[in-house]
Motif scaffolding. Structure first.
Motif, PDB file in Angstrom:
ATOM      1  N   SER A   1       0.822  -1.217   0.000  1.00  0.00           N
ATOM      2  CA  SER A   1       0.000   0.000   0.000  1.00  0.00           C
ATOM      3  C   SER A   1       0.854   1.265   0.000  1.00  0.00           C
ATOM      4  N   GLU A   2       2.139   1.112  -0.244  1.00  0.00           N
ATOM      5  CA  GLU A   2       3.058   2.250  -0.180  1.00  0.00           C
ATOM      6  C   GLU A   2       3.606   2.565  -1.570  1.00  0.00           C
ATOM      7  N   ASN A   3       3.958   3.824  -1.779  1.00  0.00           N
ATOM      8  CA  ASN A   3       4.616   4.203  -3.026  1.00  0.00           C
ATOM      9  C   ASN A   3       5.574   5.351  -2.753  1.00  0.00           C
ATOM     10  N   LEU A   4       6.461   5.584  -3.709  1.00  0.00           N
ATOM     11  CA  LEU A   4       7.481   6.625  -3.562  1.00  0.00           C
ATOM     12  C   LEU A   4       7.296   7.743  -4.581  1.00  0.00           C
ATOM     13  N   HIS A   5       6.035   8.029  -4.946  1.00  0.00           N
ATOM     14  CA  HIS A   5       5.781   9.089  -5.914  1.00  0.00           C
ATOM     15  C   HIS A   5       6.365  10.421  -5.443  1.00  0.00           C
ATOM     16  N   HIS A   6       6.297  10.663  -4.153  1.00  0.00           N
ATOM     17  CA  HIS A   6       6.797  11.936  -3.605  1.00  0.00           C
ATOM     18  C   HIS A   6       8.326  11.956  -3.509  1.00  0.00           C
ATOM     19  N   MET A   7       8.964  10.839  -3.888  1.00  0.00           N
ATOM     20  CA  MET A   7      10.426  10.748  -3.855  1.00  0.00           C
ATOM     21  C   MET A   7      10.991  10.491  -5.254  1.00  0.00           C
ATOM     22  N   SER A   8      10.253  10.906  -6.287  1.00  0.00           N
ATOM     23  CA  SER A   8      10.644  10.579  -7.662  1.00  0.00           C
ATOM     24  C   SER A   8      11.984  11.198  -8.068  1.00  0.00           C
ATOM     25  N   GLU A   9      12.425  12.201  -7.320  1.00  0.00           N
ATOM     26  CA  GLU A   9      13.735  12.791  -7.592  1.00  0.00           C
ATOM     27  C   GLU A   9      14.853  11.792  -7.322  1.00  0.00           C
ATOM     28  N   TRP A  10      14.612  10.892  -6.348  1.00  0.00           N
ATOM     29  CA  TRP A  10      15.654   9.973  -5.900  1.00  0.00           C
ATOM     30  C   TRP A  10      15.395   8.514  -6.259  1.00  0.00           C
ATOM     31  N   PHE A  11      14.123   8.139  -6.450  1.00  0.00           N
ATOM     32  CA  PHE A  11      13.786   6.736  -6.723  1.00  0.00           C
ATOM     33  C   PHE A  11      12.851   6.633  -7.918  1.00  0.00           C
ATOM     34  N   HIS A  12      13.027   5.573  -8.719  1.00  0.00           N
ATOM     35  CA  HIS A  12      12.051   5.304  -9.771  1.00  0.00           C
ATOM     36  C   HIS A  12      11.636   3.845  -9.704  1.00  0.00           C
ATOM     37  N   SER A  13      10.406   3.593 -10.078  1.00  0.00           N
ATOM     38  CA  SER A  13       9.836   2.248  -9.976  1.00  0.00           C
ATOM     39  C   SER A  13      10.470   1.303 -10.987  1.00  0.00           C
ATOM     40  N   CYS A  14      10.716   0.071 -10.554  1.00  0.00           N
ATOM     41  CA  CYS A  14      11.234  -0.947 -11.477  1.00  0.00           C
ATOM     42  C   CYS A  14      10.479  -2.261 -11.285  1.00  0.00           C
ATOM     43  N   GLY A  15       9.288  -2.186 -10.712  1.00  0.00           N
ATOM     44  CA  GLY A  15       8.495  -3.373 -10.445  1.00  0.00           C
ATOM     45  C   GLY A  15       7.406  -3.027  -9.454  1.00  0.00           C
ATOM     46  N   LYS A  16       6.611  -3.997  -9.101  1.00  0.00           N
ATOM     47  CA  LYS A  16       5.505  -3.783  -8.180  1.00  0.00           C
ATOM     48  C   LYS A  16       6.034  -3.455  -6.779  1.00  0.00           C
ATOM     49  N   THR A  17       5.934  -2.173  -6.405  1.00  0.00           N
ATOM     50  CA  THR A  17       6.430  -1.637  -5.126  1.00  0.00           C
ATOM     51  C   THR A  17       7.912  -1.969  -4.887  1.00  0.00           C
TER      52      THR A  17
ATOM     53  N   ARG B   1      14.443   1.633  -7.695  1.00  0.00           N
ATOM     54  CA  ARG B   1      15.872   1.843  -7.888  1.00  0.00           C
ATOM     55  C   ARG B   1      16.194   3.314  -7.664  1.00  0.00           C
ATOM     56  N   LEU B   2      17.476   3.584  -7.451  1.00  0.00           N
ATOM     57  CA  LEU B   2      17.931   4.961  -7.368  1.00  0.00           C
ATOM     58  C   LEU B   2      17.922   5.599  -8.751  1.00  0.00           C
ATOM     59  N   THR B   3      17.582   6.881  -8.800  1.00  0.00           N
ATOM     60  CA  THR B   3      17.682   7.616 -10.063  1.00  0.00           C
ATOM     61  C   THR B   3      19.146   7.957 -10.329  1.00  0.00           C
ATOM     62  N   ASP B   4      19.447   8.306 -11.571  1.00  0.00           N
ATOM     63  CA  ASP B   4      20.807   8.727 -11.916  1.00  0.00           C
ATOM     64  C   ASP B   4      21.199   9.967 -11.104  1.00  0.00           C
ATOM     65  N   LYS B   5      20.223  10.845 -10.863  1.00  0.00           N
ATOM     66  CA  LYS B   5      20.503  12.045 -10.078  1.00  0.00           C
ATOM     67  C   LYS B   5      20.943  11.674  -8.667  1.00  0.00           C
ATOM     68  N   ALA B   6      20.242  10.724  -8.042  1.00  0.00           N
ATOM     69  CA  ALA B   6      20.595  10.285  -6.686  1.00  0.00           C
ATOM     70  C   ALA B   6      22.014   9.705  -6.684  1.00  0.00           C
ATOM     71  N   ILE B   7      22.297   8.834  -7.648  1.00  0.00           N
ATOM     72  CA  ILE B   7      23.617   8.197  -7.717  1.00  0.00           C
ATOM     73  C   ILE B   7      24.713   9.250  -7.869  1.00  0.00           C
ATOM     74  N   HIS B   8      24.460  10.258  -8.713  1.00  0.00           N
ATOM     75  CA  HIS B   8      25.449  11.299  -8.952  1.00  0.00           C
ATOM     76  C   HIS B   8      25.613  12.209  -7.719  1.00  0.00           C
ATOM     77  N   GLU B   9      24.501  12.723  -7.192  1.00  0.00           N
ATOM     78  CA  GLU B   9      24.580  13.703  -6.104  1.00  0.00           C
ATOM     79  C   GLU B   9      25.033  13.077  -4.788  1.00  0.00           C
ATOM     80  N   TRP B  10      24.783  11.791  -4.606  1.00  0.00           N
ATOM     81  CA  TRP B  10      25.196  11.125  -3.362  1.00  0.00           C
ATOM     82  C   TRP B  10      26.588  10.501  -3.470  1.00  0.00           C
ATOM     83  N   GLY B  11      27.244  10.736  -4.595  1.00  0.00           N
ATOM     84  CA  GLY B  11      28.630  10.274  -4.725  1.00  0.00           C
ATOM     85  C   GLY B  11      28.765   8.784  -4.911  1.00  0.00           C
ATOM     86  N   LEU B  12      27.735   8.137  -5.443  1.00  0.00           N
ATOM     87  CA  LEU B  12      27.804   6.706  -5.716  1.00  0.00           C
ATOM     88  C   LEU B  12      28.286   6.507  -7.145  1.00  0.00           C
ATOM     89  N   SER B  13      28.783   5.341  -7.453  1.00  0.00           N
ATOM     90  CA  SER B  13      29.255   5.092  -8.819  1.00  0.00           C
ATOM     91  C   SER B  13      28.844   3.692  -9.239  1.00  0.00           C
TER      92      SER B  13
END
Length: 284
Positions: free
Chosen positions: A252-268, A271-283
């Motif tokens: 019953s949960e979703n991350l629509h309000h977090m679309s800057e950092w997460f995007h859906s890749c399946g039923k609930t 994954r991290l967005t490219d922006k999140a990976i870049h701004e958080w220093g992940l590679s």
């Protein structure tokens, strides 16, 4: 609510509002009006244990002793722990697919482990995915409630708790009790050794966790928090994920309000967005 109802203890509407405010400040849990009876029945046990007659006396005691061990009892009493093995089975199917693509040590965090059914389901999924009882998989299982963590660590369940577990899995992963333990089953040692149980308050400023995780299960947790609290918590979780890691949330949960950092890749599942990976220093 209150004095007009037959009760062992005096519990007024004002007492309920105090409980609502206290547990929200302490654990971020939001209780609505429909929870009054639940609050009474769960906390009445604590009043009996402390030989108190009024909820106001109990709440006054807590507020006067901010570091008293009774705070843990209070929090445990109001934590909901509905769970069962392989709940929302599509997540375990997706985890199995994910594990087949991973090489080397795998790390998973189960952030609301309750009495252990979820982390043990994760462990069973890992064993089946890799075809061996001791795969290179580390599972951190955390909860706020110390009582359920203790039960989870023991890994002992009544047979009715295994109703949703296939006969093959029961045979492979559980040992049936005998003698005085008849009617119970214990998770195999190999699975118990895959899991480290920790008490973690998701509202704490920092968590005793080492980055990075291939998967984080945070299912049916956000429903207890307001959106501002969710944002803080989810961003912290995102920063603990590997770039290709997955975040699993409740049905019953979703991350629509977090679309800057997460995007859906399946039923609930997210994954991290490219922006999140870049701004958080992940590679990648």
């Amino acid at each position: 609510m209150s004095n007009e109802r037959e009760q062992d203890f005096i519990f007024t509407d004002a007492d309920f509002r105090r409980v609502v405010n206290i547990i929200y400040a302490r654990a971020g849990i939001r209780l609505n009006e429909s929870k009054q009876s639940m609050v009474y029945s769960r906390l009445a046990r604590r009043l009996r244990a402390l030989n108190l007659e009024k909820f106001s006396d109990y709440l006054n005691f807590l507020e006067a002793e901010p570091k008293h061990e009774e705070w843990q009892q209070f929090t445990n009493a109001l934590t909901t722990n509905l769970t069962f093995f392989f709940r929302e089975k599509h997540h375990f199917e997706m985890l199995s697919d994910q594990l087949h693509k991973l090489h080397g040590p795998v790390r998973i965090w189960c952030s609301a482990s309750s009495t252990g059914e979820e982390p043990y389901s994760l462990a069973m999924t890992a064993v089946e995915a890799y075809g061996r009882l001791r795969p290179e998989v580390e599972i951190i299982a955390s909860d706020l409630d110390t009582h359920v963590l203790s039960k989870a660590k023991n890994g002992i369940y009544s047979m009715d708790k295994l109703d949703k577990v296939s006969p093959e899995r029961c045979k492979t992963f559980f040992l049936k009790g005998k003698g005085e333990n008849i009617g119970q089953a214990r998770v195999r040692k190999e699975l118990r050794e895959m899991i480290e149980f920790k008490q973690i308050n998701l509202l704490a400023h920092s968590w005793p966790l080492t980055p990075y995780f291939d998967a984080i299960f945070c299912r049916n947790v956000m429903i207890y928090f307001d959106q501002a609290t969710q944002r803080v918590m989810l961003e912290k979780m995102g920063r603990l994920l590997k770039p290709n890691g997955l975040l699993y949330v409740g049905h019953s949960e979703n991350l629509h309000h977090m679309s800057e950092w997460f995007h859906s890749c399946g039923k609930t599942v997210y994954r991290l967005t490219d922006k999140a990976i870049h701004e958080w220093g992940l590679s990648k």
